[in-house]
Design a protein around this motif. Structure first.
Motif, PDB file in Angstrom:
ATOM      1  N   TYR A  47       0.801  -1.130  -0.120  1.00 38.03           N
ATOM      2  CA  TYR A  47       0.047   0.023  -0.069  1.00 38.03           C
ATOM      3  C   TYR A  47       1.063   1.224   0.008  1.00 38.03           C
ATOM      4  O   TYR A  47       1.712   1.446   0.793  1.00 38.03           O
ATOM      5  N   ASP A  66       2.371   1.177 -12.954  1.00 41.80           N
ATOM      6  CA  ASP A  66       1.090   1.952 -12.558  1.00 41.80           C
ATOM      7  C   ASP A  66       1.454   2.692 -11.266  1.00 41.80           C
ATOM      8  O   ASP A  66       1.413   2.329 -10.377  1.00 41.80           O
ATOM      9  N   SER A  75      -2.015   3.327  -8.820  1.00 42.85           N
ATOM     10  CA  SER A  75      -2.566   2.482  -7.950  1.00 42.85           C
ATOM     11  C   SER A  75      -1.921   2.577  -6.693  1.00 42.85           C
ATOM     12  O   SER A  75      -0.652   2.347  -6.405  1.00 42.85           O
ATOM     13  N   THR A 124      -2.701   0.200  -3.965  1.00 43.04           N
ATOM     14  CA  THR A 124      -2.834  -1.280  -3.436  1.00 43.04           C
ATOM     15  C   THR A 124      -2.516  -2.171  -4.470  1.00 43.04           C
ATOM     16  O   THR A 124      -3.376  -2.309  -5.282  1.00 43.04           O
ATOM     17  N   THR A 125      -1.354  -2.921  -4.526  1.00 43.87           N
ATOM     18  CA  THR A 125      -0.781  -3.749  -5.403  1.00 43.87           C
ATOM     19  C   THR A 125      -0.366  -5.016  -4.772  1.00 43.87           C
ATOM     20  O   THR A 125       0.614  -4.929  -4.077  1.00 43.87           O
ATOM     21  N   PHE A 181       2.738  -7.825  -4.956  1.00 47.67           N
ATOM     22  CA  PHE A 181       3.783  -8.370  -5.794  1.00 47.67           C
ATOM     23  C   PHE A 181       4.326  -9.678  -5.339  1.00 47.67           C
ATOM     24  O   PHE A 181       4.337  -9.715  -4.070  1.00 47.67           O
TER      25      PHE A 181
END
Length: 212
Positions: free
Chosen positions: A150, A162, A165, A167-168, A170
């Motif tokens: 986050y 990106d 964004s 929250t992603t 990985f």
């Protein structure tokens, strides 16, 4: 008379030596209470450093702290002959205040306003931890899976292409080196989050507190 007393003394010393040897042997074989082999569920508070690329694509480091929660499922489902193995889920939260690119190690005292003064970052590991207890008080393990990241200010830290964004998830991989100290354990936890554009590195000192 003196010869008889000498024989009695030698016999007593021999018995005492044999008792001492047996006692030392039993102590050597005894397990250390709270050893790593006995760990089932533990919380690990930790502190260390987060290394990443900032908005200017410069290598940057910040203080990071948090905790992980590890559950050794193998301790309850695997046979006694495999008690040296550690297998189970690992989660928690690791937090860092980033601030502006020119901020100090704690993300404060910035001299240039870049709009990221309040930038914060944290990730939640969704990992599996697999390790082996080489002794009752030393374990080497690997962990991996994904870090759910986050970013309060997406452009404050470069991870993926990106930059909008917040929250992603990985993929990540890391290691756990742990030394038991009776009721607790000290550890080192290096970790790398494999972003699609840049990686994020974390190195932490941990303190394991058993919950079960």
């Amino acid at each position: 008379m003196h010869t008889k007393l000498l024989v009695i003394a030698i016999s007593a010393l021999g018995s005492l030596a044999a008792w001492a040897q047996d006692d030392m042997g039993s102590r050597t074989e005894a397990k250390v209470p709270g050893g790593l082999k006995e760990e089932k569920l533990a919380v690990r508070p930790q502190a260390g450093v987060l290394v990443f690329k900032d908005a200017q694509r410069e290598d940057t480091s910040r203080f990071a702290a948090g905790l992980t929660l590890d559950w050794n499922i193998a301790s309850t489902v695997m046979p006694e002959s495999m008690s040296n193995w550690y297998i189970g889920p690992s989660t928690g939260i690791i937090y860092s205040h980033l601030g502006n690119s020119d901020a100090n190690f704690f993300g404060t005292d910035s001299e240039v306003s870049q709009g990221n003064e309040g930038a914060n970052f944290f990730y939640v590991p969704a990992n599996v931890k697999i390790g082996y207890n080489f002794t009752d008080n030393f374990r080497l393990a690997a962990h991996g899976g994904a870090n759910i990241t986050y970013r309060s200010q997406p452009n404050s830290i470069v991870i993926g292409t990106d930059q909008t964004s917040k929250t992603t998830a990985f993929p990540n991989v890391g290691a756990d080196m742990e030394w038991g100290l009776g009721g607790v354990a000290l550890g080192l936890r290096p970790d790398v989050t494999l972003g699609t554009e840049e990686a994020i590195y974390t190195g932490s000192l941990t303190l394991a507190i058993p919950l079960a």
